[in-house]
Design a protein around this motif. Structure first.
Motif, PDB file in Angstrom:
ATOM      1  N   SER B   8      91.400  62.790  33.913  1.00 28.19           N
ATOM      2  CA  SER B   8      93.110  62.399  35.242  1.00 28.19           C
ATOM      3  C   SER B   8      92.530  62.935  36.485  1.00 28.19           C
ATOM      4  O   SER B   8      91.864  64.040  36.432  1.00 28.19           O
ATOM      5  N   TYR B   9      92.744  62.463  37.500  1.00 22.59           N
ATOM      6  CA  TYR B   9      92.198  62.571  38.981  1.00 22.59           C
ATOM      7  C   TYR B   9      93.183  62.817  39.966  1.00 22.59           C
ATOM      8  O   TYR B   9      93.639  61.344  40.009  1.00 22.59           O
ATOM      9  N   ASP B  10      93.040  62.482  40.922  1.00 23.22           N
ATOM     10  CA  ASP B  10      94.143  63.246  41.892  1.00 23.22           C
ATOM     11  C   ASP B  10      93.084  61.851  43.152  1.00 23.22           C
ATOM     12  O   ASP B  10      91.908  63.530  43.309  1.00 23.22           O
ATOM     13  N   ALA B  56      94.596  58.807  38.587  1.00 27.91           N
ATOM     14  CA  ALA B  56      94.023  58.275  36.932  1.00 27.91           C
ATOM     15  C   ALA B  56      95.013  59.370  36.184  1.00 27.91           C
ATOM     16  O   ALA B  56      94.736  60.889  36.678  1.00 27.91           O
ATOM     17  N   LEU B  57      95.727  59.028  35.442  1.00 27.97           N
ATOM     18  CA  LEU B  57      96.950  60.057  34.420  1.00 27.97           C
ATOM     19  C   LEU B  57      95.748  59.669  33.090  1.00 27.97           C
ATOM     20  O   LEU B  57      95.518  61.215  33.058  1.00 27.97           O
ATOM     21  N   TYR B  75      85.512  69.015  26.540  1.00 29.68           N
ATOM     22  CA  TYR B  75      85.909  69.426  27.967  1.00 29.68           C
ATOM     23  C   TYR B  75      86.119  70.131  28.612  1.00 29.68           C
ATOM     24  O   TYR B  75      85.953  69.987  29.520  1.00 29.68           O
ATOM     25  N   ASN B  79      84.890  71.181  32.394  1.00 33.02           N
ATOM     26  CA  ASN B  79      86.283  71.184  32.698  1.00 33.02           C
ATOM     27  C   ASN B  79      85.677  73.220  34.105  1.00 33.02           C
ATOM     28  O   ASN B  79      86.539  72.660  35.568  1.00 33.02           O
ATOM     29  N   GLU B  84      89.475  70.903  41.250  1.00 33.41           N
ATOM     30  CA  GLU B  84      90.729  70.724  40.618  1.00 33.41           C
ATOM     31  C   GLU B  84      90.974  69.650  40.874  1.00 33.41           C
ATOM     32  O   GLU B  84      92.222  69.517  39.802  1.00 33.41           O
ATOM     33  N   ASP B  85      90.715  68.868  41.083  1.00 29.68           N
ATOM     34  CA  ASP B  85      91.088  67.392  41.769  1.00 29.68           C
ATOM     35  C   ASP B  85      90.879  66.742  40.321  1.00 29.68           C
ATOM     36  O   ASP B  85      90.787  65.141  40.336  1.00 29.68           O
ATOM     37  N   ILE B  86      89.972  67.129  39.113  1.00 27.47           N
ATOM     38  CA  ILE B  86      89.192  66.501  38.346  1.00 27.47           C
ATOM     39  C   ILE B  86      89.411  67.280  36.654  1.00 27.47           C
ATOM     40  O   ILE B  86      88.973  68.389  37.150  1.00 27.47           O
ATOM     41  N   ARG B  87      90.493  66.403  36.079  1.00 26.29           N
ATOM     42  CA  ARG B  87      90.261  67.402  34.689  1.00 26.29           C
ATOM     43  C   ARG B  87      90.589  66.764  33.517  1.00 26.29           C
ATOM     44  O   ARG B  87      90.764  65.412  33.305  1.00 26.29           O
ATOM     45  N   VAL B  88      89.493  66.711  32.823  1.00 30.80           N
ATOM     46  CA  VAL B  88      89.244  65.869  31.541  1.00 30.80           C
ATOM     47  C   VAL B  88      90.103  66.573  30.631  1.00 30.80           C
ATOM     48  O   VAL B  88      90.587  67.623  30.203  1.00 30.80           O
ATOM     49  N   LEU B  89      90.898  65.828  29.556  1.00 31.77           N
ATOM     50  CA  LEU B  89      92.276  66.322  29.053  1.00 31.77           C
ATOM     51  C   LEU B  89      91.614  65.969  27.845  1.00 31.77           C
ATOM     52  O   LEU B  89      91.903  67.143  26.751  1.00 31.77           O
ATOM     53  N   LYS B 238      97.169  54.423  34.224  1.00 29.07           N
ATOM     54  CA  LYS B 238      98.312  55.189  33.253  1.00 29.07           C
ATOM     55  C   LYS B 238      97.169  55.118  31.779  1.00 29.07           C
ATOM     56  O   LYS B 238      97.575  56.846  32.259  1.00 29.07           O
TER      57      LYS B 238
END
Lengths: 243, 243
Positions: B8-10, B56-57, B75, B79, B84-89, B238
């Motif tokens: 997910s990223y902003d 992206a969610l 992950y 991380n 901070e604006d990218i996180r592997v879920l 999404k």
């Protein structure tokens, strides 16, 4: 003429509502915009303060201004002088005795959680990540807030108020997919009250506080029975009601 | 071992997904994190590109990595090296022939509008302000997207693809208070396709385009029949679906 204005802001880059020296505050930016527009120092009165990082969808403020200005269109002129993270949504002529602070009857706040094990960047700016909580238990807790109570335990020290008794008219916790929104309407809120309510809900949901602590806190006024004051970024002043 | 990762990223501060020289891109930041973690240059494959400003969610990427690493926990390690604006879920071991791009079956995008005459700062980062639109007409238009069509008219020039025929499995426009969310699931999307679909919905809603233009655009491939390509900030990838 007295003007009533509704304003929305993203609190991220503000030291809260109230003017504090040279710090960037919402009140400060609006008063600067009014000075640019009129050439006069106009003091505004907010419905109340919001703290550093707290957002608003519908904060209200009032001020006195020269009769010659058309109140209904004034918000557009003010917006021309405001930074992008503040927008006045409407302005109108109010009764002569209107005061955004003292005429206020109810306020609605929202505290936003989202369910995820890992931070989700597109949610982080306006919500708090929570995980592994019992949502039904949180929804049960929310009901206990309703009604007339002494909210002394639900307040951080630091501001003195005459009475700590408040009425909560409505309190709910609604889920939309992975978003969880705590909405609360009351006749007034103590310093940090909503963030302590939200923190208490979270701790109960995580199984770290018994639900009975809420009623005990009303009876004893003991702050230690409750959850911690949660992060300001997830709090929004949604609406201020005057009738 | 081949790893499948959900991220997910902003998108606000990225020049899109794909590596482009020295520019800050999502793929670039993830490959840097993998280098910091392993000391090796690992190329990743995204399910597709997202453009500058698109969020992206649940974007998916795949890569090959040494067998010794436990895929399920990878992950968290990645991380630790990401901004901070990218996180592997999540990360998991995939089949040997898995490729995030070529194995992809469906994607779901969301385009977010909000109804207001004036900008609302807490909504501006992830949604587009619209006003005075006929929502029922927009909901009627959305239905026309469903099915197998030639989406040539729904694409900006600039990227060449073999076929412009795509299947839309589901397309909806849902309202929650003042938020309006256009969700679309298809087997693939052309360059700017969702943003042109959203722009067309908006123009139809504003009464500036007849609803018939949508079916005419399928038949003629004429880009001029449709609305403009809307702002990237309101678009979110999404979900990417592989089964």
């Amino acid at each position: 003429m007295i003007v009533k204005a509704v304003v929305s802001y993203d609190g991220t880059l503000f030291y809260g509502w109230q003017v504090q020296g040279e710090k960037r505050t919402v009140q400060g930016e609006i008063e600067k915009a009014l000075f640019s527009l009129t050439g006069k120092n106009i003091r505004i009165t907010g419905s109340g303060r919001t703290d550093t990082g707290v957002h608003a969808l519908g904060q209200v403020f009032s001020f006195e201004i020269d009769e010659k200005i058309e109140a209904k269109r004034l918000y557009k002129a003010i917006n021309a002088y405001l930074p992008e993270d503040i927008r006045v949504l409407s302005t109108e002529k109010a009764k002569d005795d209107f005061n955004a602070r003292f005429s206020c009857k109810k306020k609605t706040y929202e505290y936003r959680f989202y369910l995820s094990e890992t931070e989700i960047p597109v949610k982080e700016r306006y919500a708090l990540k929570i995980f592994d909580v019992d949502i039904e238990k949180m929804q049960e807790s929310v009901k206990l807030f309703n009604g007339y109570h002494d909210f002394k335990a639900f307040s951080s020290s630091g501001r003195t108020v005459k009475s700590t008794e408040r009425t909560i008219f409505d309190s709910s916790l609604k889920q939309f997919e992975n978003d969880l929104i705590f909405t609360v309407t009351g006749d007034g809120f103590l310093y940090n009250m909503v963030r302590i309510m939200a923190g208490t809900l979270l701790q109960v949901g995580m199984g770290k506080l018994p639900i009975e602590n809420i009623t005990n806190a009303f009876e004893t006024g003991n702050r230690n029975l409750l959850g911690k004051t949660l992060n300001a970024k997830a709090l929004v002043l949604k609406e201020v009601i005057y009738e």
